[in-house]
Write a protein that holds these residues in place. Structure first.
Motif, PDB file in Angstrom:
ATOM      1  N   GLY A 148      -0.146  -3.997   4.091  1.00  0.00           N
ATOM      2  CA  GLY A 148      -1.319  -3.069   4.038  1.00  0.00           C
ATOM      3  C   GLY A 148      -0.846  -1.520   4.492  1.00  0.00           C
ATOM      4  O   GLY A 148       0.082  -1.403   4.671  1.00  0.00           O
ATOM      5  N   ALA A 149      -2.046  -0.800   4.486  1.00  0.00           N
ATOM      6  CA  ALA A 149      -1.964   0.528   4.719  1.00  0.00           C
ATOM      7  C   ALA A 149      -1.363   0.851   6.145  1.00  0.00           C
ATOM      8  O   ALA A 149      -1.632   0.144   7.046  1.00  0.00           O
ATOM      9  N   HIS A 151       0.718  -1.107  -0.031  1.00  0.00           N
ATOM     10  CA  HIS A 151       0.127  -0.036   0.001  1.00  0.00           C
ATOM     11  C   HIS A 151       0.848   1.160   0.113  1.00  0.00           C
ATOM     12  O   HIS A 151       1.990   1.023   0.752  1.00  0.00           O
TER      13      HIS A 151
END
Length: 331
Positions: free
Chosen positions: A123-124, A105
């Motif tokens: 991920g973020a 991300h």
């Protein structure tokens, strides 16, 4: 992914003995009392056989030592171990993991010295620190922090909110659920010379975790004062469990929820710690031993021994004491 199966397809996966037949498509597993006619259930003990008659389930997986009839448009699959068979069925109906729209991300912060293996997903808002090494196909869900010089092996999955502190070594195929803490400071303090406060003892060691280890949500594994806190291959740790500094767990140990190891506890292989059990510091629990739920272990436990109570004693002795106490109360 399929959402329903015939009884024959399920039996092909289990390789059990199919008795009877149902034309009903099976949409998932369910408990005996809650099942509908599109569910498969399981019976692993004789005390649950009586519930099969009134259950609406169209099929059941049952231990092969139980006497149970299939019935009209109902089927049973006899297996050696219904619990293990049900695990395979749950895999058939397991929903896919959350989807990553992009492998890494754009909001993830990854230090330029970090080494990221092939097929990793980050991920973020993740943070990956200096000189971190991620093996192949590691998954870091959003909001995971991995601090400097930590090594994580192939195919390990780390769920959101987990923090892995610096210099930890994690094996392959591990699963850390939400908000796990790996490598926080051990709890070390001593009274100051003037008696007016506490002096923090630096915790300069790390945590080493083997392969195929699973750690439940909100559990903590603290770094060692020196050397390493160690969790062996195949250990399974429930939610809200504490593993203190310099503790060592052998292979395939189980710790149930709310249990805890104080500092420098050593577990052999295959030790089982029941829920809410507490183990005193510098205690040894040898391979194959079991600590009953709610027990307080103050002394070493022999290999294969089962202990109960607070303070924990051999289970047979403790049960005799409980019986004697009840008799006294009745008198």
């Amino acid at each position: 992914m399929k959402t329903s199966y015939t009884i024959e397809e399920i039996n092909d996966a289990l390789q059990g003995e199919l008795i009877g037949h149902t034309t009903q498509k099976i949409n998932g597993p369910e408990q005996l009392q809650n099942a509908n006619n599109n569910h498969i259930t399981f019976v692993g003990s004789v005390k649950y056989v009586k519930f099969w008659v009134d259950s609406k389930a169209c099929a059941a997986v049952v231990n092969d030592n139980l006497k149970i009839e299939a019935g009209d448009n109902r089927a049973i699959i006899k297996v050696k171990n219904a619990d293990l068979a049900m695990a395979k069925i749950l895999e058939l109906f397991n929903q896919p993991a959350p989807v990553f729209d992009t492998d890494i991300h754009p909001t993830a912060v990854i230090h330029e010295t970090a080494k990221i293996g092939n097929g990793c997903k980050i991920g973020a808002n993740c943070y990956v620190g200096k000189d971190v090494e991620l093996g192949n196909e590691v998954i870091l869900y959003p909001n995971v922090c991995v601090f400097d010089e930590t090594i994580i092996g192939d195919k390990t999955i780390v769920w959101s909110g987990t923090v892995i502190r610096e210099r930890c070594i994690i094996g392959s195929n591990c699963i850390f659920h939400t908000n796990v803490s790996i490598g926080a400071d051990g709890f070390g303090y001593r009274p100051s010379n003037d008696g007016r406060g506490l002096v923090k003892i630096p915790q300069i060691g790390n945590v080493i975790i083997g392969h195929f280890v699973e750690i439940g949500a909100n559990s903590c594994v603290d770094r060692a004062k020196f050397s390493s806190t160690i969790i062996g291959d195949g250990c399974k740790i429930d939610n809200l469990v504490q593993v203190a500094h310099n503790s060592v767990m052998g292979r395939s140990c189980i710790m149930a929820g709310h249990s805890g190891l104080a500092g420098s506890v050593t577990l052999g292989d295959g030790v089982i710690i029941g829920g809410s059990a507490s183990i005193k510091d510098h205690t040894n629990i040898d391979s194959g031993a079991t600590v009953g739920a709610g027990s307080g272990v103050m002394n070493d436990v022999k290999a294969g021994q089962t202990v109960l109570g607070y303070p924990a004693q051999d289970a047979r002795d403790m049960l005799k004491q409980w019986v004697a106490m009840r008799r006294l109360v009745k008198k």
